[in-house]
Design a protein around this motif. Structure first.
Motif, mmCIF file in Angstrom:
data_model
loop_
_atom_site.group_PDB
_atom_site.id
_atom_site.type_symbol
_atom_site.label_atom_id
_atom_site.label_comp_id
_atom_site.label_asym_id
_atom_site.label_seq_id
_atom_site.Cartn_x
_atom_site.Cartn_y
_atom_site.Cartn_z
ATOM 1 N N ALA A 1 -2.176 -5.289 -16.113
ATOM 2 C CA ALA A 1 -3.186 -6.252 -15.667
ATOM 3 C C ALA A 1 -3.102 -6.473 -14.161
ATOM 4 O O ALA A 1 -4.123 -6.553 -13.464
ATOM 5 C CB ALA A 1 -3.003 -7.573 -16.405
ATOM 6 N N ALA A 2 -1.880 -6.551 -13.634
ATOM 7 C CA ALA A 2 -1.715 -6.713 -12.188
ATOM 8 C C ALA A 2 -2.239 -5.490 -11.439
ATOM 9 O O ALA A 2 -2.884 -5.610 -10.385
ATOM 10 C CB ALA A 2 -0.237 -6.943 -11.857
ATOM 11 N N THR A 3 -1.984 -4.307 -12.001
ATOM 12 C CA THR A 3 -2.478 -3.070 -11.383
ATOM 13 C C THR A 3 -3.999 -3.036 -11.379
ATOM 14 O O THR A 3 -4.621 -2.640 -10.389
ATOM 15 C CB THR A 3 -1.927 -1.856 -12.143
ATOM 16 N N ALA A 4 -4.617 -3.463 -12.490
ATOM 17 C CA ALA A 4 -6.082 -3.504 -12.560
ATOM 18 C C ALA A 4 -6.644 -4.502 -11.556
ATOM 19 O O ALA A 4 -7.679 -4.245 -10.921
ATOM 20 C CB ALA A 4 -6.520 -3.862 -13.973
ATOM 21 N N ALA A 5 -5.974 -5.651 -11.399
ATOM 22 C CA ALA A 5 -6.442 -6.648 -10.432
ATOM 23 C C ALA A 5 -6.417 -6.087 -9.019
ATOM 24 O O ALA A 5 -7.331 -6.341 -8.221
ATOM 25 C CB ALA A 5 -5.572 -7.901 -10.522
ATOM 26 N N ILE A 6 -5.391 -5.296 -8.700
ATOM 27 C CA ILE A 6 -5.302 -4.697 -7.373
ATOM 28 C C ILE A 6 -6.347 -3.597 -7.204
ATOM 29 O O ILE A 6 -6.955 -3.454 -6.140
ATOM 30 C CB ILE A 6 -3.882 -4.151 -7.144
ATOM 31 N N ARG A 7 -6.592 -2.861 -8.278
ATOM 32 C CA ARG A 7 -7.551 -1.745 -8.193
ATOM 33 C C ARG A 7 -8.978 -2.249 -7.986
ATOM 34 O O ARG A 7 -9.749 -1.686 -7.190
ATOM 35 C CB ARG A 7 -7.481 -0.913 -9.481
ATOM 36 N N PHE A 8 -9.353 -3.331 -8.667
ATOM 37 C CA PHE A 8 -10.754 -3.747 -8.678
ATOM 38 C C PHE A 8 -11.043 -4.970 -7.811
ATOM 39 O O PHE A 8 -12.163 -5.460 -7.806
ATOM 40 C CB PHE A 8 -11.199 -4.024 -10.114
ATOM 41 N N THR A 9 -10.054 -5.471 -7.102
ATOM 42 C CA THR A 9 -10.281 -6.592 -6.194
ATOM 43 C C THR A 9 -9.586 -6.297 -4.871
ATOM 44 O O THR A 9 -8.817 -5.340 -4.754
ATOM 45 C CB THR A 9 -9.729 -7.926 -6.759
ATOM 46 N N GLN A 10 -9.840 -7.150 -3.908
ATOM 47 C CA GLN A 10 -9.166 -7.036 -2.625
ATOM 48 C C GLN A 10 -8.062 -8.077 -2.472
ATOM 49 O O GLN A 10 -7.526 -8.264 -1.382
ATOM 50 C CB GLN A 10 -10.196 -7.216 -1.485
ATOM 51 N N ALA A 11 -7.721 -8.762 -3.556
ATOM 52 C CA ALA A 11 -6.691 -9.789 -3.501
ATOM 53 C C ALA A 11 -5.344 -9.165 -3.181
ATOM 54 O O ALA A 11 -4.924 -8.202 -3.817
ATOM 55 C CB ALA A 11 -6.625 -10.541 -4.820
ATOM 56 N N ALA A 12 -4.669 -9.730 -2.188
ATOM 57 C CA ALA A 12 -3.336 -9.238 -1.841
ATOM 58 C C ALA A 12 -2.275 -9.810 -2.766
ATOM 59 O O ALA A 12 -1.241 -9.185 -2.984
ATOM 60 C CB ALA A 12 -3.018 -9.600 -0.391
ATOM 61 N N GLU A 13 -2.527 -10.998 -3.296
ATOM 62 C CA GLU A 13 -1.560 -11.657 -4.170
ATOM 63 C C GLU A 13 -2.273 -12.172 -5.431
ATOM 64 O O GLU A 13 -2.537 -13.366 -5.558
ATOM 65 C CB GLU A 13 -0.877 -12.812 -3.433
ATOM 66 N N HIS B 1 -3.125 -4.864 2.833
ATOM 67 C CA HIS B 1 -4.191 -4.169 3.559
ATOM 68 C C HIS B 1 -3.668 -3.439 4.794
ATOM 69 O O HIS B 1 -4.370 -2.614 5.369
ATOM 70 C CB HIS B 1 -5.294 -5.153 3.936
ATOM 71 N N THR B 2 -2.439 -3.714 5.186
ATOM 72 C CA THR B 2 -1.848 -2.974 6.301
ATOM 73 C C THR B 2 -0.982 -1.818 5.818
ATOM 74 O O THR B 2 -0.661 -0.923 6.588
ATOM 75 C CB THR B 2 -0.985 -3.900 7.182
ATOM 76 N N THR B 3 -0.612 -1.844 4.527
ATOM 77 C CA THR B 3 0.221 -0.755 3.989
ATOM 78 C C THR B 3 -0.608 0.314 3.292
ATOM 79 O O THR B 3 -0.063 1.323 2.858
ATOM 80 C CB THR B 3 1.259 -1.307 2.991
#
Length: 214
Positions: free
Chosen positions: A130-142, A70-72
């Motif tokens: 799947a990891a890319t989709a998780a980042i796109r549709f959630t705010q999870a950093a990890e 969220h800082t990058t």
């Protein structure tokens, strides 16, 4: 390009090397058991390589984890470029691990290298998608743990529930071998499409979803 080169060293330091090393070690251990086979069993050796590929893929599920996500977000390189840089840095290590896994299988048991590498590549690309989709549709950093769980679950369900007429996991002596690998090509293409769609930052902000355990 100059900015990307400047980012390479910092990104290299922040990659999840422990998860990647653990997954690589498990995958190589699985593949090495093929040398303990007392009888010629090509199907078992093939499935051991598939299991090794899955182990490597589970390590890649953590590749896009970024505690500073969220800082990058405001930095000049786009998200897709930052993700591509991470993949480019890890790709040689993954290729080396996969090559070692294939070579650990004795020559007389080794399945067609190109076809089984296609299967492994499909697993790797789908995991990253799947990891890319998780980042796109959630705010999870990890999101790595959740992605790894989803990949493992989908692999098990795929083995149990995938329709036989669209078989993917067949033996080398099966007449459906060539047709199955035509489908694996489609799997890779589908994963690349998902990655291409989910990689860029969304033009509009939406209410984020949350991954359990993230």
């Amino acid at each position: 390009m100059r900015l990307t080169r400047a980012l390479a060293v910092p990104v290299l330091r922040t990659l999840p090397w422990r998860a990647l090393a653990a997954a690589g070690g498990v995958g190589l251990l699985i593949a090495s058991t093929a040398r303990l086979l007392h009888e010629t069993d090509g199907l078992l050796a093939l499935n051991l390589l598939r299991a090794a590929a899955l182990a490597f893929a589970l390590g890649l599920a953590f590749l896009l984890d970024d505690p500073a996500r969220h800082t990058t977000t405001p930095v000049p390189p786009r998200r897709l470029a930052r993700q591509a840089l991470r993949v480019a840095l890890v790709a040689p290590v993954t290729a080396l691990c996969w090559t070692a896994a294939v070579l650990l299988v004795p020559d007389e048991l080794r399945p067609p290298v190109g076809d089984v590498t296609l299967e492994a590549g499909a697993a790797f690309v789908w995991t990253l998608a799947a990891a890319t989709a998780a980042i796109r549709f959630t705010q999870a950093a990890e999101p790595g743990r959740a992605v790894a769980g989803a990949v493992l679950t989908s692999a098990v369900l795929g083995l149990l529930l995938w329709p036989r007429r669209w078989a993917l996991f067949v033996g080398t002596g099966d007449e459906r071998w060539a047709a199955a690998h035509d489908r694996w090509v489609m799997v890779v293409v589908g994963a690349l499409v998902v990655w291409g769609v989910c990689g860029p930052e969304p033009l509009r902000r939406r209410a984020p979803l949350r991954l359990s355990g993230a």
